[in-house]
Design a protein around this motif. Structure first.
Motif, short mmCIF file in Angstrom:
data_model
loop_
_atom_site.label_atom_id
_atom_site.label_comp_id
_atom_site.label_asym_id
_atom_site.label_seq_id
_atom_site.Cartn_x
_atom_site.Cartn_y
_atom_site.Cartn_z
N TYR A 89 0.84 -1.28 -0.04
CA TYR A 89 -0.07 0.34 -0.27
C TYR A 89 0.88 2.16 0.19
O TYR A 89 0.39 2.68 0.19
CB TYR A 89 -0.70 -0.29 1.35
N GLY A 90 2.25 1.64 -0.13
CA GLY A 90 2.99 2.28 -0.55
C GLY A 90 3.02 2.51 -2.20
O GLY A 90 3.61 2.23 -2.84
N ASN A 91 2.53 3.96 -2.04
CA ASN A 91 2.94 4.31 -3.84
C ASN A 91 1.78 3.24 -4.94
O ASN A 91 2.66 3.11 -5.76
CB ASN A 91 4.12 5.17 -3.59
N LEU A 92 0.59 2.96 -4.05
CA LEU A 92 0.19 1.82 -5.33
C LEU A 92 -0.74 2.82 -6.43
O LEU A 92 -1.01 3.71 -5.40
CB LEU A 92 -1.13 1.17 -4.07
N GLU A 93 -1.67 1.92 -7.20
CA GLU A 93 -1.58 3.24 -8.78
C GLU A 93 -2.84 2.28 -8.40
O GLU A 93 -3.75 1.39 -8.27
CB GLU A 93 -1.44 2.06 -9.90
N ALA A 94 -4.01 4.09 -8.30
CA ALA A 94 -5.17 3.44 -8.38
C ALA A 94 -5.97 4.02 -9.87
O ALA A 94 -5.47 4.99 -10.37
CB ALA A 94 -6.00 4.45 -7.44
N ASN A 95 -6.33 3.89 -9.95
CA ASN A 95 -6.88 4.19 -12.11
C ASN A 95 -8.37 4.45 -11.42
O ASN A 95 -9.39 3.31 -11.05
CB ASN A 95 -7.53 2.93 -12.63
N VAL A 96 -9.27 5.40 -12.24
CA VAL A 96 -10.12 5.75 -12.00
C VAL A 96 -11.01 6.51 -12.91
O VAL A 96 -10.82 7.18 -13.96
CB VAL A 96 -11.00 7.51 -10.90
N ASP A 97 -12.33 5.28 -13.84
CA ASP A 97 -13.30 5.85 -14.74
C ASP A 97 -13.71 6.44 -14.60
O ASP A 97 -14.84 6.12 -13.83
CB ASP A 97 -13.31 4.62 -15.25
N VAL A 98 -14.60 7.81 -14.44
CA VAL A 98 -15.38 8.22 -14.58
C VAL A 98 -16.41 8.65 -15.42
O VAL A 98 -15.79 8.57 -16.46
CB VAL A 98 -15.08 9.98 -13.55
N TYR A 107 -17.78 6.67 -10.36
CA TYR A 107 -16.79 6.50 -10.26
C TYR A 107 -16.18 4.61 -10.39
O TYR A 107 -16.96 3.82 -9.34
CB TYR A 107 -16.04 7.13 -9.14
N ASP A 108 -16.05 4.11 -11.26
CA ASP A 108 -15.04 2.95 -11.06
C ASP A 108 -13.61 2.52 -10.53
O ASP A 108 -12.72 3.19 -11.77
CB ASP A 108 -15.67 2.33 -12.27
N TRP A 109 -13.74 2.57 -10.00
CA TRP A 109 -12.08 2.26 -9.28
C TRP A 109 -11.71 1.11 -9.31
O TRP A 109 -11.75 -0.60 -9.31
CB TRP A 109 -11.85 2.53 -8.21
N SER A 110 -10.12 1.49 -9.97
CA SER A 110 -9.12 -0.62 -9.71
C SER A 110 -7.72 0.17 -9.21
O SER A 110 -7.00 0.73 -9.22
CB SER A 110 -9.34 -1.35 -11.21
N TYR A 111 -7.18 -1.37 -8.28
CA TYR A 111 -6.08 -1.36 -7.52
C TYR A 111 -5.01 -2.16 -7.98
O TYR A 111 -5.06 -2.88 -8.17
CB TYR A 111 -6.23 -1.20 -6.09
N ARG A 112 -3.42 -1.12 -8.44
CA ARG A 112 -2.75 -2.26 -9.02
C ARG A 112 -1.77 -1.85 -7.67
O ARG A 112 -0.47 -1.34 -7.64
CB ARG A 112 -1.58 -1.82 -9.60
N VAL A 113 -1.63 -3.19 -7.11
CA VAL A 113 -1.26 -3.14 -5.66
C VAL A 113 -0.16 -3.53 -5.16
O VAL A 113 1.06 -2.69 -5.26
CB VAL A 113 -1.75 -4.42 -4.77
N ASP A 114 0.54 -4.85 -6.61
CA ASP A 114 1.81 -5.22 -6.38
C ASP A 114 2.48 -4.65 -7.17
O ASP A 114 3.84 -4.91 -7.77
CB ASP A 114 1.85 -6.67 -6.34
N GLY A 115 2.19 -3.98 -8.51
CA GLY A 115 2.76 -3.51 -9.61
C GLY A 115 2.35 -4.01 -11.14
O GLY A 115 2.99 -3.24 -12.09
N THR A 116 1.61 -5.42 -10.38
CA THR A 116 1.20 -6.43 -11.81
C THR A 116 -0.11 -6.83 -11.28
O THR A 116 -1.20 -7.19 -13.07
CB THR A 116 2.33 -7.24 -11.36
#
Length: 353
Positions: A89-98, A107-116
């Motif tokens: 959870y350090g600098n994870l990538e959050a993608n938001v489709d509005v 708002y549709d969220w997805s999260y890339r927690v481990d880089g992949t």
């Protein structure tokens, strides 16, 4: 023996299925029995502090796709360690489709927690306190929210933080509000092409003719933004100019907008406030074929909220300085204005909300 062989294969198959589900689905969240609660976000943009004009109003993001960097860390009264509250959870990538959903926004969220691996939800432990820091755009490799690298140019850098967010034992869902703030100033140039046919804007440059008052890059401190200390600027990155290369086609009788977004910069006193100032805009059309046009920026421009003129003492954080250009046989600048309301763009995070 056969039974043991079958059970061993079954166990391996079960573990493989669980691994597949973990890689394609969601981290544990929402089951009180697991002690994990799903963490959701609401987002908006905060108004800037009023100076010469009323502040903008905060609002939801308009339609678009946004990529944010999130740090979700153990709470610290004096932030310094930024230990992730959950693994990854350090600098994870959050993608938001509005997208527009009737009168509201979805708002549709997805999260890339481990880089992949992408997940649809994030989980945090019940009964914990943590701090949340966010930055747009996401900068891979940024180690701390106090040291987020940025470059000046066309990107609208924004940050948000939510301090000491708490979950309670038995809680089934948690929503954290992220209020984003602009940490740069914006030079907006609207160009209306009067040529028959089209012309290509190859390059646009803001030049400081009086020295190195501009910064080409630096670091953002999301813990202190907005306010003093939001930007960490190194004298080694001082520059006398900032350029963008749109390579954009300007069609006859149509208007396109271009932006230079950079750290705030003071405009030192001139001998005469009505004279042209120290900053110059430079334009290169059609590569280098048609040469270079320059326009010294005037010190006094119009305030969009009333009819009063405004003497510019600085290109200030959160403000947009708008220059309207008519392009014909020679460049002409028409009405020029300063506004606390930033314009919207079709890509990236909106410049105004």
């Amino acid at each position: 023996m056969n039974m043991l062989f079958t059970n061993s294969h079954q166990r391996r198959a079960l573990l493989a299925c669980l691994a597949l589900l973990a890689s394609c689905g969601e981290p544990p969240a929402g089951d009180p029995g697991t002690g994990i609660v799903p963490l959701k976000f609401s987002v908006e943009v905060s108004p800037v502090a009023p100076t010469k004009a009323p502040p903008i109003s905060g609002a939801e993001f308009p339609s678009g796709k946004y990529t944010l960097g999130l740090w979700i860390c153990n709470h610290e009264a004096t932030p310094s360690l930024f230990t992730p509250v959950m693994t990854g959870y350090g600098n994870l990538e959050a993608n938001v489709d509005v997208t527009a959903d009737g009168p509201n926004m979805r708002y549709d969220w997805s999260y890339r927690v481990d880089g992949t691996t992408f997940y649809n939800t994030l989980g945090v432990r019940q009964g914990t306190n943590f701090d949340i820091y966010a930055c747009h755009p996401h900068v891979p490799g940024a180690a701390k929210p106090t040291e987020i690298p940025f470059t000046s140019g066309q990107t609208d850098w924004m940050v948000a933080h939510h301090d000491n967010f708490a979950t309670t034992p038995g809680q089934t869902e948690a929503t954290a509000n992220l209020t984003f703030s602009h940490v740069m100033t914006c030079i907006q140039v609207n160009i209306t092409c009067r040529y028959i046919g089209s012309v290509i804007l190859s390059k646009m440059t803001l030049i400081d003719t009086d020295g190195n008052g501009l910064y080409s890059s630096g670091k953002i401190n999301a813990c202190t933004a907005p306010g003093p200390g939001s930007l960490v600027l190194d004298p080694a990155t001082r520059a006398d100019r900032i350029s963008i290369e749109p390579n954009a086609t300007l069609n006859n009788y149509s208007t396109r907008s271009f932006y230079i977004i950079m750290p705030e910069v003071a405009w030192p006193d001139e001998v005469d406030d009505n004279e042209l100032g120290r900053f110059v805009l430079s334009f290169v059309y059609n590569g280098t074929v048609d040469g270079e046009d320059v326009f010294p920026l005037p010190r006094t421009i119009r305030n969009t909220t009333n009819t009063d003129d405004v003497t510019i003492n600085a290109f200030e954080t959160g403000k947009c300085y708008i220059y309207n250009l008519r392009l014909d046989n020679q460049i002409h600048f028409e009405s020029m204005e300063v506004s606390d309301t930033w314009p919207e763009t079709s890509t990236g995070i909106p410049l105004s909300l």
